[in-house]
Write a protein that holds these residues in place. Structure first.
Motif, PDB file in Angstrom:
ATOM      1  N   GLU A 190       0.857  -1.180   0.000  1.00  0.00           N
ATOM      2  CA  GLU A 190       0.000   0.000   0.000  1.00  0.00           C
ATOM      3  C   GLU A 190       0.896   1.233   0.000  1.00  0.00           C
ATOM      4  N   THR A 191       0.406   2.308  -0.503  1.00  0.00           N
ATOM      5  CA  THR A 191       1.121   3.588  -0.680  1.00  0.00           C
ATOM      6  C   THR A 191       2.088   3.535  -1.871  1.00  0.00           C
ATOM      7  N   ALA A 192       2.334   2.337  -2.422  1.00  0.00           N
ATOM      8  CA  ALA A 192       3.255   2.276  -3.561  1.00  0.00           C
ATOM      9  C   ALA A 192       2.480   1.926  -4.821  1.00  0.00           C
ATOM     10  N   ASN A 193       3.208   1.558  -5.860  1.00  0.00           N
ATOM     11  CA  ASN A 193       2.529   1.160  -7.082  1.00  0.00           C
ATOM     12  C   ASN A 193       3.016  -0.212  -7.547  1.00  0.00           C
ATOM     13  N   ALA A 194       2.427  -0.677  -8.635  1.00  0.00           N
ATOM     14  CA  ALA A 194       2.639  -2.064  -9.052  1.00  0.00           C
ATOM     15  C   ALA A 194       4.092  -2.386  -9.378  1.00  0.00           C
ATOM     16  N   SER A 195       4.889  -1.396  -9.686  1.00  0.00           N
ATOM     17  CA  SER A 195       6.284  -1.706 -10.019  1.00  0.00           C
ATOM     18  C   SER A 195       7.066  -2.162  -8.794  1.00  0.00           C
ATOM     19  N   TYR A 196       6.500  -1.951  -7.608  1.00  0.00           N
ATOM     20  CA  TYR A 196       7.137  -2.432  -6.390  1.00  0.00           C
ATOM     21  C   TYR A 196       6.694  -3.844  -6.035  1.00  0.00           C
ATOM     22  N   GLY A 197       5.815  -4.392  -6.841  1.00  0.00           N
ATOM     23  CA  GLY A 197       5.297  -5.718  -6.535  1.00  0.00           C
ATOM     24  C   GLY A 197       6.070  -6.799  -7.262  1.00  0.00           C
ATOM     25  N   ASN A 198       5.528  -7.987  -7.202  1.00  0.00           N
ATOM     26  CA  ASN A 198       6.163  -9.142  -7.801  1.00  0.00           C
ATOM     27  C   ASN A 198       5.367  -9.536  -9.046  1.00  0.00           C
ATOM     28  N   GLU A 199       5.956  -9.326 -10.219  1.00  0.00           N
ATOM     29  CA  GLU A 199       5.219  -9.571 -11.456  1.00  0.00           C
ATOM     30  C   GLU A 199       5.183 -11.063 -11.774  1.00  0.00           C
ATOM     31  N   VAL A 200       4.079 -11.695 -11.482  1.00  0.00           N
ATOM     32  CA  VAL A 200       3.969 -13.142 -11.698  1.00  0.00           C
ATOM     33  C   VAL A 200       3.704 -13.460 -13.161  1.00  0.00           C
ATOM     34  N   VAL A 201       2.842 -12.650 -13.783  1.00  0.00           N
ATOM     35  CA  VAL A 201       2.582 -12.803 -15.217  1.00  0.00           C
ATOM     36  C   VAL A 201       2.864 -11.444 -15.851  1.00  0.00           C
ATOM     37  N   SER A 202       3.715 -11.427 -16.824  1.00  0.00           N
ATOM     38  CA  SER A 202       4.162 -10.145 -17.373  1.00  0.00           C
ATOM     39  C   SER A 202       3.039  -9.452 -18.131  1.00  0.00           C
ATOM     40  N   TYR A 203       3.200  -8.139 -18.285  1.00  0.00           N
ATOM     41  CA  TYR A 203       2.163  -7.339 -18.918  1.00  0.00           C
ATOM     42  C   TYR A 203       2.078  -7.648 -20.408  1.00  0.00           C
ATOM     43  N   GLU A 204       0.861  -7.969 -20.848  1.00  0.00           N
ATOM     44  CA  GLU A 204       0.624  -8.157 -22.278  1.00  0.00           C
ATOM     45  C   GLU A 204      -0.350  -7.082 -22.701  1.00  0.00           C
ATOM     46  N   SER A 205       0.030  -6.278 -23.672  1.00  0.00           N
ATOM     47  CA  SER A 205      -0.846  -5.160 -24.006  1.00  0.00           C
ATOM     48  C   SER A 205      -2.110  -5.669 -24.691  1.00  0.00           C
ATOM     49  N   PRO A 206      -3.251  -5.083 -24.352  1.00  0.00           N
ATOM     50  CA  PRO A 206      -4.504  -5.500 -24.968  1.00  0.00           C
ATOM     51  C   PRO A 206      -4.484  -5.210 -26.464  1.00  0.00           C
ATOM     52  N   ASN A 207      -4.923  -6.159 -27.242  1.00  0.00           N
ATOM     53  CA  ASN A 207      -4.974  -5.982 -28.685  1.00  0.00           C
ATOM     54  C   ASN A 207      -6.190  -6.695 -29.249  1.00  0.00           C
ATOM     55  N   PRO A 208      -7.379  -6.138 -28.979  1.00  0.00           N
ATOM     56  CA  PRO A 208      -8.592  -6.843 -29.403  1.00  0.00           C
ATOM     57  C   PRO A 208      -8.706  -6.888 -30.926  1.00  0.00           C
ATOM     58  N   MET A 209      -9.115  -8.054 -31.413  1.00  0.00           N
ATOM     59  CA  MET A 209      -9.242  -8.241 -32.845  1.00  0.00           C
ATOM     60  C   MET A 209     -10.650  -7.966 -33.339  1.00  0.00           C
ATOM     61  N   ALA A 210     -11.635  -8.276 -32.488  1.00  0.00           N
ATOM     62  CA  ALA A 210     -13.032  -8.119 -32.908  1.00  0.00           C
ATOM     63  C   ALA A 210     -13.857  -7.543 -31.766  1.00  0.00           C
ATOM     64  N   GLY A 211     -14.642  -6.552 -32.079  1.00  0.00           N
ATOM     65  CA  GLY A 211     -15.560  -5.992 -31.101  1.00  0.00           C
ATOM     66  C   GLY A 211     -14.881  -5.057 -30.118  1.00  0.00           C
ATOM     67  N   ILE A 212     -15.655  -4.598 -29.163  1.00  0.00           N
ATOM     68  CA  ILE A 212     -15.147  -3.675 -28.145  1.00  0.00           C
ATOM     69  C   ILE A 212     -15.013  -4.449 -26.846  1.00  0.00           C
ATOM     70  N   HIS A 213     -13.784  -4.591 -26.372  1.00  0.00           N
ATOM     71  CA  HIS A 213     -13.525  -5.401 -25.187  1.00  0.00           C
ATOM     72  C   HIS A 213     -13.443  -4.548 -23.945  1.00  0.00           C
ATOM     73  N   ARG A 214     -13.894  -5.108 -22.827  1.00  0.00           N
ATOM     74  CA  ARG A 214     -13.657  -4.485 -21.533  1.00  0.00           C
ATOM     75  C   ARG A 214     -12.336  -5.039 -21.001  1.00  0.00           C
ATOM     76  N   VAL A 215     -11.535  -4.190 -20.430  1.00  0.00           N
ATOM     77  CA  VAL A 215     -10.297  -4.634 -19.803  1.00  0.00           C
ATOM     78  C   VAL A 215     -10.401  -4.244 -18.337  1.00  0.00           C
ATOM     79  N   VAL A 216     -10.346  -5.238 -17.464  1.00  0.00           N
ATOM     80  CA  VAL A 216     -10.674  -5.011 -16.054  1.00  0.00           C
ATOM     81  C   VAL A 216      -9.442  -5.163 -15.177  1.00  0.00           C
ATOM     82  N   PHE A 217      -9.275  -4.211 -14.259  1.00  0.00           N
ATOM     83  CA  PHE A 217      -8.252  -4.325 -13.218  1.00  0.00           C
ATOM     84  C   PHE A 217      -8.950  -4.688 -11.920  1.00  0.00           C
ATOM     85  N   VAL A 218      -8.495  -5.760 -11.273  1.00  0.00           N
ATOM     86  CA  VAL A 218      -9.090  -6.168 -10.000  1.00  0.00           C
ATOM     87  C   VAL A 218      -8.005  -6.183  -8.939  1.00  0.00           C
TER      88      VAL A 218
END
Lengths: 184, 216
Positions: B130-158
């Motif tokens: 808390e008080t920090a950001n995600a770069s201080y965390g442990n990246e278990v699955v690396s960031y893959e940029s969203p690249n939707p091929m069809a339709g309008i996708h929701r991209v959710v952060f939980v």
């Protein structure tokens, strides 16, 4: 009432005939016998050119059950294929209609998603309203928290009071108190 | 007897803490119902993220997501070019011993009308203080940029609050991830914050391309 009996009589006559379509009682009175024959031919898969009078009454024909259930609006489409054999148009038409129906449903879902997206993005932009709304919520939470705490206290007090009363009343009511009777 | 703590942060940057004792569990759920029904203006509910991805929850953390220094508002739309690199996900608070797990998924893969690969996992970071950001965390699955091929996708952060520092393993593949199961498996409890944005192809939503959308 008589049409119903006529229809039933007609349907009993040709043994090879498949059960008549559900809306068979919608057929106009006058054409009952004529369309009955035509129906029989149609369902038995008559090939070759249909005679002229058949062409007109095809429009009034109840469609086969599968087509009927799927195409309540498009009863007029059948006459557009008078030259095809009786079996082919139903297969093609059904496949086409299935795809169309799926398309309509997917379109509806897509429209719903578009509306949701529109709502979701526009609403929060009413910034002053958002502030007021958040404040309202906070106040409500505070109020409910207070109420909850007060009621909880009350409940505990009542419990204690009840417990106290129980202890004091019940056991002593029926007891006989023994006074001193012994000399020592 | 459970005590639930609420932190509500208003736009004026003050947080008030409320404690509700659940001796009156009925009152607690009534409150929850009130909050959830009036929250039907919440983009997460309107956009059906609550439903497709998450169960109704009460926000108890403050998360902000920013791509290229531009903060993302809930329900807004971003282009793939804007989300190429990982965002800065900040968690506001005062207690840096509190750790969080961030999950980023796309529930509309490969297309919203045919989400056979729901959910597609884009990013998984754990042990974010808390008080920090995600770069201080442990990246278990690396960031893959969203690249939707069809339709309008929701991209959710939980965002989930970790009760302890725990080891979370990467799933074998990114597709068909399930946030609910993931949370249950690692005992993360309900989410504490969530937000989403919409994303479509750079030059329009990609229409009804039979192959890409899987529509037959």
């Amino acid at each position: 009432m008589e049409e119903v009996w006529k229809d039933i009589a007609l349907s009993n006559l040709p043994h090879e005939l498949s059960p008549p379509p559900p809306s068979i009682d919608r057929r106009p009175n006058s054409d009952a016998s004529l369309s009955g024959l035509i129906l029989q031919d149609y369902l038995a898969g008559a090939f070759g050119e249909p005679p002229q009078p058949r062409h007109d009454s095809l429009e009034q024909l109840p469609l086969p059950p599968s087509l009927l259930s799927l195409r309540p609006d498009h009863s007029a489409s059948l006459p557009t294929q008078p030259n095809l054999t009786a079996e082919q148009p139903s297969a093609l038409a059904i496949a086409g209609w299935d795809r169309r129906q799926k398309r309509i449903i997917k379109n509806r879902e897509s429209a719903g998603r578009s509306r949701a997206r529109k709502q979701a993005s526009l609403r929060p932009l009413c910034f002053p309203k958002l502030i007021a709304y958040t404040n309202e919520l906070e106040m409500e939470i505070a109020q409910l928290a207070q109420e909850n705490a007060a009621l909880k206290k009350e409940q505990e007090e009542l419990k204690a009071a009840m417990a106290g009363q129980m202890v004091s009343q019940v056991p002593t009511k029926g007891k006989l108190k023994r006074g001193s009777s012994a000399p020592f | 007897m459970n005590t639930y703590k609420y932190k509500v942060s208003s736009p004026f940057n003050h947080t008030t803490e409320y404690q509700l004792h659940s001796a009156y569990s009925l009152q607690h759920s009534e409150l929850r119902n009130i909050v959830n029904s009036t929250m039907s203006r919440d983009p997460l509910v309107v956009g059906n993220v609550v439903g497709d991805v998450l169960d109704p929850f009460i926000r108890s953390a403050s998360m902000s997501v920013a791509y290229n220094n531009k903060e993302v508002t809930n329900g807004s739309e971003l282009k793939p070019s804007m989300v190429e690199n990982e965002p800065r996900v900040g968690i506001h608070g005062y207690n840096n011993t509190c750790l969080y797990t961030l999950v980023m998924i796309d529930p509309d893969a490969p297309s919203p009308s045919n989400p056979t690969k729901r959910e597609h996992l884009h990013w998984l970071v754990t042990d974010i203080p808390e008080t920090a950001n995600a770069s201080y965390g442990n990246e278990v699955v690396s960031y893959e940029s969203p690249n939707p091929m069809a339709g309008i996708h929701r991209v959710v952060f939980v965002l989930f609050r970790q009760s302890i520092q725990q080891t979370i393993y990467a799933p074998g593949w990114r597709q068909n991830f399930n946030t609910r199961d993931f949370s249950q498996f690692y005992s993360l409890g309900p989410p504490v914050a969530a937000m989403y944005f919409n994303c479509q192809r750079e030059n329009g939503c990609g229409g009804r391309r039979y192959i890409a959308s899987g529509w037959t």
